[in-house]
Design a protein around this motif. Sequence first.
Motif, short mmCIF file in Angstrom:
data_model
loop_
_atom_site.label_atom_id
_atom_site.label_comp_id
_atom_site.label_asym_id
_atom_site.label_seq_id
_atom_site.Cartn_x
_atom_site.Cartn_y
_atom_site.Cartn_z
N ASN A 141 0.85 -1.19 0.00
CA ASN A 141 0.00 0.00 0.00
C ASN A 141 0.89 1.24 0.00
OD1 ASN A 141 -1.72 2.17 0.62
ND2 ASN A 141 -3.14 0.83 1.73
N LEU A 142 1.15 1.77 -1.21
CA LEU A 142 2.09 2.88 -1.34
C LEU A 142 1.57 4.15 -0.66
CD1 LEU A 142 4.86 3.34 -2.63
CD2 LEU A 142 3.68 4.32 -4.59
N GLU A 143 0.28 4.40 -0.76
CA GLU A 143 -0.29 5.59 -0.12
C GLU A 143 -0.09 5.54 1.39
OE1 GLU A 143 -4.66 7.63 0.56
OE2 GLU A 143 -4.21 6.75 -1.40
N GLU A 144 -0.30 4.37 1.98
CA GLU A 144 -0.10 4.21 3.42
C GLU A 144 1.35 4.44 3.80
OE1 GLU A 144 -0.53 0.69 6.80
OE2 GLU A 144 -1.78 0.60 4.99
N ILE A 145 2.27 3.94 2.97
CA ILE A 145 3.70 4.11 3.23
C ILE A 145 4.06 5.60 3.22
CG2 ILE A 145 6.01 3.78 2.25
CD1 ILE A 145 5.02 0.98 1.35
N TYR A 146 3.58 6.33 2.22
CA TYR A 146 3.87 7.77 2.14
C TYR A 146 3.27 8.52 3.33
CZ TYR A 146 6.34 8.23 -2.27
OH TYR A 146 7.31 8.19 -3.26
N LYS A 147 2.07 8.17 3.71
CA LYS A 147 1.43 8.86 4.85
C LYS A 147 2.16 8.55 6.15
CE LYS A 147 -3.19 9.48 2.89
NZ LYS A 147 -4.62 9.14 2.95
N ASN A 148 2.57 7.30 6.33
CA ASN A 148 3.29 6.92 7.54
C ASN A 148 4.64 7.63 7.65
OD1 ASN A 148 1.25 5.20 8.36
ND2 ASN A 148 2.23 3.35 7.59
N CYS A 149 5.22 7.96 6.51
CA CYS A 149 6.51 8.65 6.48
C CYS A 149 6.35 10.18 6.48
CB CYS A 149 7.31 8.23 5.25
SG CYS A 149 7.85 6.51 5.26
N GLN A 150 5.10 10.64 6.63
CA GLN A 150 4.79 12.07 6.56
C GLN A 150 5.27 12.67 5.24
OE1 GLN A 150 6.57 13.52 10.27
NE2 GLN A 150 4.58 13.29 11.29
N ALA A 151 5.11 11.89 4.18
CA ALA A 151 5.56 12.28 2.85
C ALA A 151 4.41 12.59 1.90
CB ALA A 151 6.43 11.17 2.25
N TYR A 152 3.19 12.50 2.41
CA TYR A 152 1.98 12.79 1.63
C TYR A 152 1.45 14.11 2.16
CZ TYR A 152 -2.57 11.57 -0.58
OH TYR A 152 -3.70 11.53 -1.34
N LEU A 153 1.83 15.20 1.48
CA LEU A 153 1.58 16.53 2.01
C LEU A 153 0.35 17.17 1.36
CD1 LEU A 153 5.25 17.87 1.87
CD2 LEU A 153 4.16 16.51 3.67
N GLU A 154 -0.36 17.96 2.14
CA GLU A 154 -1.51 18.70 1.63
C GLU A 154 -1.30 20.19 1.90
OE1 GLU A 154 -6.43 18.79 1.82
OE2 GLU A 154 -5.29 17.34 3.01
N GLY A 155 -1.55 21.01 0.90
CA GLY A 155 -1.35 22.45 1.02
C GLY A 155 -1.50 23.10 -0.34
N HIS A 156 -0.51 23.92 -0.72
CA HIS A 156 -0.51 24.60 -2.02
C HIS A 156 0.93 24.58 -2.52
CE1 HIS A 156 -1.37 28.50 -4.49
NE2 HIS A 156 -1.15 27.45 -5.26
N PHE A 157 1.19 23.75 -3.54
CA PHE A 157 2.56 23.45 -3.91
C PHE A 157 2.86 23.80 -5.37
CE2 PHE A 157 1.23 20.36 -0.66
CZ PHE A 157 2.08 20.75 0.37
N LEU A 158 4.08 24.27 -5.57
CA LEU A 158 4.61 24.52 -6.91
C LEU A 158 5.43 23.31 -7.31
CD1 LEU A 158 5.25 26.36 -9.33
CD2 LEU A 158 7.17 27.28 -7.99
N LEU A 159 5.03 22.64 -8.37
CA LEU A 159 5.71 21.45 -8.85
C LEU A 159 6.88 21.83 -9.75
CD1 LEU A 159 2.55 19.32 -9.75
CD2 LEU A 159 3.73 19.50 -7.55
N SER A 160 7.81 20.90 -9.96
CA SER A 160 8.97 21.19 -10.81
C SER A 160 8.56 21.48 -12.24
CB SER A 160 9.95 20.02 -10.77
OG SER A 160 9.34 18.83 -11.19
N SER A 161 7.37 21.04 -12.64
CA SER A 161 6.84 21.32 -13.98
C SER A 161 6.37 22.76 -14.12
CB SER A 161 5.67 20.38 -14.29
OG SER A 161 4.60 20.61 -13.39
N GLY A 162 6.26 23.47 -12.98
CA GLY A 162 5.75 24.84 -12.99
C GLY A 162 4.26 24.91 -12.67
N LYS A 163 3.61 23.76 -12.61
CA LYS A 163 2.18 23.72 -12.31
C LYS A 163 1.96 23.68 -10.80
CE LYS A 163 0.99 21.48 -16.69
NZ LYS A 163 0.30 22.65 -17.25
N HIS A 164 0.70 23.88 -10.38
CA HIS A 164 0.35 23.92 -8.96
C HIS A 164 -0.51 22.71 -8.59
CE1 HIS A 164 0.92 28.55 -8.38
NE2 HIS A 164 1.85 28.02 -9.16
N SER A 165 -0.45 22.32 -7.33
CA SER A 165 -1.26 21.20 -6.84
C SER A 165 -1.56 21.38 -5.36
CB SER A 165 -0.52 19.87 -7.06
OG SER A 165 -1.26 18.79 -6.52
N GLN A 166 -2.66 20.76 -4.93
CA GLN A 166 -3.02 20.77 -3.51
C GLN A 166 -2.25 19.70 -2.74
OE1 GLN A 166 -7.23 20.29 -2.86
NE2 GLN A 166 -7.07 20.38 -0.63
#
Length: 202
Positions: free
Chosen positions: A2-27
Amino acid sequence: MNLEEIYKNCQAYLEGHFLLSSGKHSQFYLQSAKVLESPVLAEKLCKELAKIIFENSIEFDSVCSPALGGILAGYELARACDKRFIFTERVNKEMTLRRGFEVKKGEKFIVCEDIITTGGSALESAKIIESLGGIVVGFAALANRGFCAVKNLNTQSKDNAKLPSNIPLFTLGNFDFEIYDEEKCPLCKQGSKAIKPGSRGN
């Protein structure tokens, strides 16, 4: 796995307002460095990724990753497969191969990232390899953000996917997040400012 669970357990699944390396934005943002800071977990994940690649009968000689984000994942994948590892890096915003790394004519590569979004950085690395006489036989990543087609997950590509359709991509999981151009970003319209938590920011 369960990759999503692994990322969440590692505090690597972040929520906010982010600038991606592509220049686009994501929550949402996947901070793979938090996952890969554990050598034991990094080894486990990349052994699973190697298994998927071998199950699909992909033969290759070496692994290449774009710096900086892909280096840990690529190195661990190469180690799991007992292959050579090299990386490309940006110099004056252009992807290059430095540090004495060489590509032999006909040498077969997997290009490995930590996260594949549109695949732009991976494609830049692939073009460097091909320009030097190498052959890219596959792409790999811990996770795909839902834009590029993943062979082992049977997902389809979206319009902004940059990876070539004739070369397979293998990942451990798929995260289908919405991304936005800056001028269309609903978070920006609410007055929020995007941050870059990855290698090019904080």
